[in-house]
Motif scaffolding. Structure first.
Motif, PDB file in Angstrom:
ATOM      1  N   GLY A   1      48.700  48.248  29.797  1.00  8.29           N
ATOM      2  CA  GLY A   1      48.435  48.680  28.434  1.00  8.29           C
ATOM      3  C   GLY A   1      47.087  49.318  28.210  1.00  8.29           C
ATOM      4  N   GLN A   2      46.299  49.499  29.282  1.00  5.85           N
ATOM      5  CA  GLN A   2      44.972  50.102  29.174  1.00  5.85           C
ATOM      6  C   GLN A   2      44.966  51.447  29.888  1.00  5.85           C
ATOM      7  OE1 GLN A   2      41.879  47.827  31.086  1.00  5.85           O
ATOM      8  NE2 GLN A   2      40.283  49.340  30.683  1.00  5.85           N
TER       9      GLN A   2
ATOM     10  N   VAL B   1      37.923  38.059  29.120  1.00  6.66           N
ATOM     11  CA  VAL B   1      38.791  38.362  30.258  1.00  6.66           C
ATOM     12  C   VAL B   1      40.242  38.274  29.814  1.00  6.66           C
ATOM     13  CG1 VAL B   1      39.551  37.613  32.546  1.00  6.66           C
ATOM     14  CG2 VAL B   1      37.114  37.553  31.946  1.00  6.66           C
ATOM     15  N   ASP B   2      41.006  39.340  30.056  1.00  7.86           N
ATOM     16  CA  ASP B   2      42.429  39.311  29.715  1.00  7.86           C
ATOM     17  C   ASP B   2      43.323  39.468  30.938  1.00  7.86           C
ATOM     18  OD1 ASP B   2      41.993  41.975  30.290  1.00  7.86           O
ATOM     19  OD2 ASP B   2      42.376  42.702  28.269  1.00  7.86           O
ATOM     20  N   THR B   3      42.712  39.742  32.104  1.00  9.73           N
ATOM     21  CA  THR B   3      43.486  39.894  33.335  1.00  9.73           C
ATOM     22  C   THR B   3      42.888  38.992  34.411  1.00  9.73           C
ATOM     23  OG1 THR B   3      44.036  42.201  32.793  1.00  9.73           O
ATOM     24  CG2 THR B   3      44.306  41.497  35.089  1.00  9.73           C
ATOM     25  N   LEU B   4      43.688  38.051  34.884  1.00  5.05           N
ATOM     26  CA  LEU B   4      43.266  37.117  35.921  1.00  5.05           C
ATOM     27  C   LEU B   4      43.882  37.536  37.249  1.00  5.05           C
ATOM     28  CD1 LEU B   4      41.837  34.340  36.577  1.00  5.05           C
ATOM     29  CD2 LEU B   4      44.120  33.325  36.324  1.00  5.05           C
TER      30      LEU B   4
ATOM     31  N   PRO C   1      46.943  32.404  29.420  1.00  6.57           N
ATOM     32  CA  PRO C   1      47.685  33.189  28.431  1.00  6.57           C
ATOM     33  C   PRO C   1      47.661  34.696  28.671  1.00  6.57           C
ATOM     34  CG  PRO C   1      45.539  32.577  27.555  1.00  6.57           C
ATOM     35  CD  PRO C   1      45.654  31.916  28.892  1.00  6.57           C
ATOM     36  N   GLY C   2      46.753  35.168  29.504  1.00  6.44           N
ATOM     37  CA  GLY C   2      46.624  36.615  29.705  1.00  6.44           C
ATOM     38  C   GLY C   2      47.480  37.123  30.847  1.00  6.44           C
ATOM     39  N   LYS C   3      47.148  38.321  31.312  1.00  9.30           N
ATOM     40  CA  LYS C   3      47.853  38.914  32.444  1.00  9.30           C
ATOM     41  C   LYS C   3      47.511  38.148  33.718  1.00  9.30           C
ATOM     42  CE  LYS C   3      49.660  42.332  30.091  1.00  9.30           C
ATOM     43  NZ  LYS C   3      51.125  42.397  29.850  1.00  9.30           N
ATOM     44  N   LEU C   4      48.524  37.884  34.529  1.00 13.09           N
ATOM     45  CA  LEU C   4      48.331  37.175  35.796  1.00 13.09           C
ATOM     46  C   LEU C   4      48.752  38.092  36.933  1.00 13.09           C
ATOM     47  CD1 LEU C   4      47.706  34.641  37.468  1.00 13.09           C
ATOM     48  CD2 LEU C   4      50.086  33.917  37.101  1.00 13.09           C
ATOM     49  N   VAL C   5      47.795  38.375  37.823  1.00  7.31           N
ATOM     50  CA  VAL C   5      48.035  39.256  38.964  1.00  7.31           C
ATOM     51  C   VAL C   5      47.771  38.456  40.236  1.00  7.31           C
ATOM     52  CG1 VAL C   5      47.388  41.411  40.111  1.00  7.31           C
ATOM     53  CG2 VAL C   5      47.315  41.265  37.611  1.00  7.31           C
ATOM     54  N   LEU C   6      48.737  38.415  41.141  1.00  3.97           N
ATOM     55  CA  LEU C   6      48.596  37.671  42.387  1.00  3.97           C
ATOM     56  C   LEU C   6      48.138  38.616  43.497  1.00  3.97           C
ATOM     57  CD1 LEU C   6      51.743  35.349  42.284  1.00  3.97           C
ATOM     58  CD2 LEU C   6      49.434  34.929  41.412  1.00  3.97           C
TER      59      LEU C   6
END
Length: 388
Positions: A72-73, A155-158, A255-260
């Motif tokens: 979304g960015q 921080v919105d993306t982990l 609660p935010g975006k989770l990237v593995l």
């Protein structure tokens, strides 16, 4: 040779050469090196170079656009500054400088759990959100508190690293005394000549760049007297028992975006989708974990074919140019991450050098887009590649 020192860096490798002269040997090798005989480290770059672009002419390239949308960015180009442990040791308050450069370039910066600058300091650079990278620690209460702090600082993306169940065997670190929990600070006596040979770094970073602890975990390391205490605490807290069940728990509490980060297997990619990850990074930890595994350029298209329509794919490992960014898009990634390049650029000349390097990568990408006949980065598909 002396004349070459006055030339402007024109490529990522040029910045690496400057960094090699300016950094103490142990620190340069820690950043530059990989696991074992460094077979995978070499494959990562060589296999991207082997992906051939398909040149097309007489396509209107007067309006080129390197931008993409990610979570979304809008990014000015499909690039993210990857988390690098101890990255802040290459320049004074290095992660802060990197965040400023990333902001100017219109791309995200990801702060490592074991970075030098704490998230509280990095968040003061600008209101632009940054990403945060986390390892699973044995104390889940600490994990939860770190997540709460990250969310409180925008921080919105982990980015959660999953390929560190055991630490890779890194020969360079063993030779330099970096392995075995000593770290660079264990060499203060035996490495005195190394410091004397690099006075600019010794003064700017060693003397003026403190504190040198791992800022993000400082609240949890009781009675730490020196950076070695941080290393010992971190080593004792890495949880080697993590399974997909723990990722399911993480998905529930974040609660935010989770990237593995650390996927190199098709079945693992499917599991990442199953547990609800918003994205995954095809990665072999920059060749720093298990030597002899496949390169990310090799595995990206296989994973993209399996789950590319179900999640957001990113890739890291061996990306060294704007052409590589186009290759990554063509093979199924939405963006790529770079670690060593941004740290080497910081070492070569701080924020200004990193800004220059990012500008060169973007120009490289424009050239690749213009000469593959795909002026808009969002339109890149495998048609940009020469059929094998």
């Amino acid at each position: 040779m002396g004349q070459s020192l006055n030339l402007l860096p024109a490529s990522v490798d040029d910045f690496r050469r400057v960094a090699e002269r300016r950094l103490p040997r142990f620190l340069f090798d820690y950043i530059d090196g990989g696991a074992g005989a460094e077979v995978t480290l070499r494959r990562n770059t060589a296999d991207w170079e082997a992906v051939q672009l398909n040149q097309k002419v007489l396509v209107d390239a007067s309006r080129m656009d390197t931008s993409v949308e990610l979570f979304g960015q809008k990014l000015a180009m499909p690039l993210v500054l990857a988390p690098v442990g101890m990255g802040g040791m290459t320049a004074r308050r290095g992660e802060v400088q990197a965040k400023r450069a990333a902001d100017k370039a219109g791309i995200p910066f990801c702060l490592s759990t074991v970075g030098i600058c704490p998230m509280e300091e990095v968040s003061q650079v600008s209101p632009t959100p940054f990403w945060f990278q986390l390892y699973m620690l044995k104390d889940r209460g600490v994990v939860q508190d770190i997540l709460n702090r990250a969310a409180a600082h925008g921080v919105d993306t982990l980015v959660f690293t999953i390929d560190l169940a055991v630490l890779g065997t890194r020969y360079r670190d063993i030779r330099n005394g970096m392995a075995g929990g000593l770290g660079p600070w264990g060499r203060l006596r035996s490495g005195v000549i190394d410091y004397m040979l690099h006075p600019r770094w010794a003064v700017d970073v060693g003397l003026r760049g403190g504190p040198h602890g791992f800022g993000n975990i400082a609240p949890y390391v009781q009675q730490s007297k020196n950076p070695r205490d941080y290393l010992n605490w971190t080593g004792s807290q890495f949880d080697s028992s993590v399974t997909w069940t723990d990722i399911e728990w993480l998905r529930q509490v974040w609660p935010g975006k989770l990237v593995l980060k650390g996927i190199l297997d098709v079945a693992d990619a499917r599991d990442a989708v199953r547990v609800g990850a918003d994205g995954l990074i095809v990665s072999n930890h920059g060749g720093r974990q298990l030597d002899g595994v496949a390169s990310t350029a090799t595995m990206l298209p296989r994973i993209a074919d399996a789950v590319g329509d179900q999640t957001t794919l990113l890739v890291d490992g061996g990306i060294r140019s704007g052409q590589d960014l186009v290759r990554a898009l063509a093979l199924g990634a939405k963006a790529a991450l770079v670690g060593r390049p941004w740290v080497m650029a910081l070492a070569a000349g701080g924020e200004a050098a990193l800004t220059r390097m990012l500008g060169l990568i973007k120009q490289d990408m424009r050239t690749a887009l213009g000469l593959t006949g795909i002026p808009n980065a969002r339109d890149v598909t495998r048609a940009a590649l020469l059929e094998q």
